[in-house]
Design a protein around this motif. Structure first.
Motif, PDB file in Angstrom:
ATOM      1  N   SER A 253      36.920  47.163 -57.463  1.00  0.00           N
ATOM      2  CA  SER A 253      36.473  47.616 -55.951  1.00  0.00           C
ATOM      3  C   SER A 253      37.506  47.274 -54.942  1.00  0.00           C
ATOM      4  O   SER A 253      38.527  46.393 -55.344  1.00  0.00           O
ATOM      5  CB  SER A 253      35.271  46.881 -55.463  1.00  0.00           C
ATOM      6  OG  SER A 253      35.376  45.289 -55.424  1.00  0.00           O
ATOM      7  N   PHE A 254      37.438  47.754 -53.944  1.00  0.00           N
ATOM      8  CA  PHE A 254      38.627  47.936 -52.888  1.00  0.00           C
ATOM      9  C   PHE A 254      37.792  47.579 -51.408  1.00  0.00           C
ATOM     10  O   PHE A 254      37.024  48.393 -51.088  1.00  0.00           O
ATOM     11  CB  PHE A 254      39.444  48.980 -52.653  1.00  0.00           C
ATOM     12  CG  PHE A 254      40.409  48.828 -51.540  1.00  0.00           C
ATOM     13  CD1 PHE A 254      41.668  48.147 -51.876  1.00  0.00           C
ATOM     14  CD2 PHE A 254      40.261  49.301 -50.299  1.00  0.00           C
ATOM     15  CE1 PHE A 254      42.642  47.846 -50.965  1.00  0.00           C
ATOM     16  CE2 PHE A 254      41.360  49.166 -49.388  1.00  0.00           C
ATOM     17  CZ  PHE A 254      42.507  48.459 -49.778  1.00  0.00           C
ATOM     18  N   ASN A 255      37.808  46.354 -51.031  1.00  0.00           N
ATOM     19  CA  ASN A 255      37.262  46.007 -49.681  1.00  0.00           C
ATOM     20  C   ASN A 255      35.864  46.372 -49.786  1.00  0.00           C
ATOM     21  O   ASN A 255      35.090  46.734 -48.863  1.00  0.00           O
ATOM     22  CB  ASN A 255      37.760  47.051 -48.584  1.00  0.00           C
ATOM     23  CG  ASN A 255      37.656  46.247 -47.199  1.00  0.00           C
ATOM     24  OD1 ASN A 255      37.385  45.227 -46.966  1.00  0.00           O
ATOM     25  ND2 ASN A 255      37.473  47.280 -46.119  1.00  0.00           N
ATOM     26  N   GLY A 256      35.520  45.869 -50.828  1.00  0.00           N
ATOM     27  CA  GLY A 256      33.760  45.915 -51.037  1.00  0.00           C
ATOM     28  C   GLY A 256      33.218  47.529 -51.412  1.00  0.00           C
ATOM     29  O   GLY A 256      32.047  47.429 -51.853  1.00  0.00           O
ATOM     30  N   GLN A 257      34.427  48.262 -51.582  1.00  0.00           N
ATOM     31  CA  GLN A 257      33.742  49.675 -52.004  1.00  0.00           C
ATOM     32  C   GLN A 257      34.120  49.792 -53.460  1.00  0.00           C
ATOM     33  O   GLN A 257      35.188  49.403 -53.797  1.00  0.00           O
ATOM     34  CB  GLN A 257      34.720  50.737 -51.335  1.00  0.00           C
ATOM     35  CG  GLN A 257      34.488  50.610 -49.876  1.00  0.00           C
ATOM     36  CD  GLN A 257      33.227  51.150 -49.559  1.00  0.00           C
ATOM     37  OE1 GLN A 257      32.757  52.219 -49.879  1.00  0.00           O
ATOM     38  NE2 GLN A 257      32.689  50.589 -48.463  1.00  0.00           N
ATOM     39  N   SER A 258      33.035  50.050 -54.216  1.00  0.00           N
ATOM     40  CA  SER A 258      33.162  50.251 -55.630  1.00  0.00           C
ATOM     41  C   SER A 258      34.069  51.474 -56.302  1.00  0.00           C
ATOM     42  O   SER A 258      33.682  52.656 -55.385  1.00  0.00           O
ATOM     43  CB  SER A 258      31.743  50.304 -56.283  1.00  0.00           C
ATOM     44  OG  SER A 258      31.837  50.631 -57.659  1.00  0.00           O
ATOM     45  N   LEU A 259      34.617  51.366 -57.128  1.00  0.00           N
ATOM     46  CA  LEU A 259      35.504  52.450 -57.573  1.00  0.00           C
ATOM     47  C   LEU A 259      35.194  53.212 -58.823  1.00  0.00           C
ATOM     48  O   LEU A 259      35.470  54.006 -58.905  1.00  0.00           O
ATOM     49  CB  LEU A 259      36.831  52.072 -57.586  1.00  0.00           C
ATOM     50  CG  LEU A 259      37.711  51.524 -56.412  1.00  0.00           C
ATOM     51  CD1 LEU A 259      39.067  50.755 -56.628  1.00  0.00           C
ATOM     52  CD2 LEU A 259      37.909  52.250 -55.190  1.00  0.00           C
ATOM     53  N   LEU A 260      34.564  52.296 -59.812  1.00  0.00           N
ATOM     54  CA  LEU A 260      34.332  52.734 -61.119  1.00  0.00           C
ATOM     55  C   LEU A 260      32.767  52.527 -61.426  1.00  0.00           C
ATOM     56  O   LEU A 260      32.415  52.742 -62.659  1.00  0.00           O
ATOM     57  CB  LEU A 260      35.246  52.053 -62.143  1.00  0.00           C
ATOM     58  CG  LEU A 260      36.670  52.369 -62.039  1.00  0.00           C
ATOM     59  CD1 LEU A 260      37.385  51.317 -62.803  1.00  0.00           C
ATOM     60  CD2 LEU A 260      37.208  53.448 -61.930  1.00  0.00           C
ATOM     61  N   SER A 261      32.065  52.196 -60.349  1.00  0.00           N
ATOM     62  CA  SER A 261      30.522  51.823 -60.773  1.00  0.00           C
ATOM     63  C   SER A 261      29.671  52.946 -60.211  1.00  0.00           C
ATOM     64  O   SER A 261      28.374  52.728 -60.336  1.00  0.00           O
ATOM     65  CB  SER A 261      30.163  50.490 -60.462  1.00  0.00           C
ATOM     66  OG  SER A 261      30.756  49.503 -61.053  1.00  0.00           O
ATOM     67  N   GLN A 262      30.187  53.826 -59.342  1.00  0.00           N
ATOM     68  CA  GLN A 262      29.202  54.998 -58.987  1.00  0.00           C
ATOM     69  C   GLN A 262      30.087  56.161 -58.775  1.00  0.00           C
ATOM     70  O   GLN A 262      31.157  56.248 -58.336  1.00  0.00           O
ATOM     71  CB  GLN A 262      28.630  54.481 -57.574  1.00  0.00           C
ATOM     72  CG  GLN A 262      29.444  54.166 -56.498  1.00  0.00           C
ATOM     73  CD  GLN A 262      28.767  53.518 -55.031  1.00  0.00           C
ATOM     74  OE1 GLN A 262      27.666  52.844 -55.243  1.00  0.00           O
ATOM     75  NE2 GLN A 262      29.620  53.611 -54.105  1.00  0.00           N
ATOM     76  N   ASP A 263      29.447  57.434 -58.831  1.00  0.00           N
ATOM     77  CA  ASP A 263      29.940  58.664 -58.640  1.00  0.00           C
ATOM     78  C   ASP A 263      30.039  58.922 -57.175  1.00  0.00           C
ATOM     79  O   ASP A 263      29.001  58.723 -56.458  1.00  0.00           O
ATOM     80  CB  ASP A 263      29.302  59.763 -59.415  1.00  0.00           C
ATOM     81  CG  ASP A 263      29.631  59.706 -60.918  1.00  0.00           C
ATOM     82  OD1 ASP A 263      30.624  59.243 -61.425  1.00  0.00           O
ATOM     83  OD2 ASP A 263      28.470  59.891 -61.703  1.00  0.00           O
TER      84      ASP A 263
END
Length: 268
Positions: free
Chosen positions: A129-139
């Motif tokens: 994740s980056f700054n709380g934003q999931s990168l690989l767990s949701q489309d």
């Protein structure tokens, strides 16, 4: 008889005041480093200056946004590489587990190692994740503002690797079966596609940053030309104005002397 200021004397005083105003402006420009300290000096130039300055600030912020996007993509890429490394280890275990010389205990031990690696894959995906934003767990997509205008934006794709790999049968894989190698190949092919898309997004943002940097540099140079003080020119003009001012003082003194002479003649 009243003695009034003559036309020549009044003109000299007015000129003196104008020169003093210019000297004050030059002093302000030299002290502040800014050529335009008030709109009256150059209204059109000030408008262009503010527009270019706003564009420059917008470009610099857009560069920062783009760099944040690259950082997010690098995190995602690192996690995908970590998953790939784990898949390669699982593949080695699967090749070993399908050797007929191993007994059931040996194969169970290898399956246990593979299961531990699979849990590590899930963990790596969930923590990407980056700054709380999931990168690989949701489309989905993360929108980046990559320019000073509302139309200047780029999106970077996020992925749900857990669901995708689950659909490929990875998390229920039996490494002792021959089909396991095909499942692992499919999972690695999928990750290769993801890595390629991440790389393409990085390249696009790199190109955007290069363009923004060039535009920002040009804007900064234009802002400097319009708004910054040209010290050599301003000092020269100030010196000339001071000379004019001294001449004006001398002329005013002469005019005052002439009025005094007239008064003396009238009084005699």
């Amino acid at each position: 008889m009243a003695i009034t200021v003559t036309g020549a004397s009044a003109g000299s005083l007015n000129q003196f005041n104008q020169i003093q105003t210019r000297v004050n402006q030059y002093d302000q420009q030299l002290a502040s480093g800014k050529r335009i300290n008030e709109s009256a000096i150059d209204p059109a130039g000030l408008q262009v200056f503010l527009q270019l300055q706003g564009q420059e600030l917008g470009n610099n912020t857009a560069i920062k946004n783009s760099l944040d996007g690259i950082s997010a993509l690098q995190i995602a890429e690192g996690s995908v590489n970590q998953v790939n490394d784990s898949l390669q280890q699982i593949r080695e275990l699967s090749v070993q587990a399908q050797n007929g010389t191993l007994n059931s205990n040996d194969k169970a031990s290898l399956q246990k190692q593979a299961d531990a690696l699979l849990e590590g894959i899930k963990d790596a995906i969930s923590k990407s994740s980056f700054n709380g934003q999931s990168l690989l767990s949701q489309d989905g997509e993360l929108k980046l503002q990559t320019g000073p205008g509302s139309e200047n934006s780029q999106n970077i794709t996020t992925y749900n690797l857990t669901d995708s790999l689950e659909e490929l049968g990875l998390f229920s894989i039996d490494i002792t079966e021959s089909a396991a190698l095909d499942q692992l190949d499919n999972a690695q092919n999928f990750l290769t596609t993801v890595s390629s898309e991440i790389g393409a997004n990085q390249n696009r943002l790199d190109s955007t940053i290069n363009q923004l940097s060039e535009t920002s540099l040009n804007s900064a140079e234009a802002v400097s030309r319009i708004g910054d003080t040209d010290y050599a020119k301003t000092l020269s003009e100030r010196s000339a104005a001071l000379v004019q001012q001294e001449v004006g003082v001398a002329m005013q003194a002469q005019a005052n002397a002439n009025r005094g002479l007239v008064l003396n003649l009238l009084a005699s």
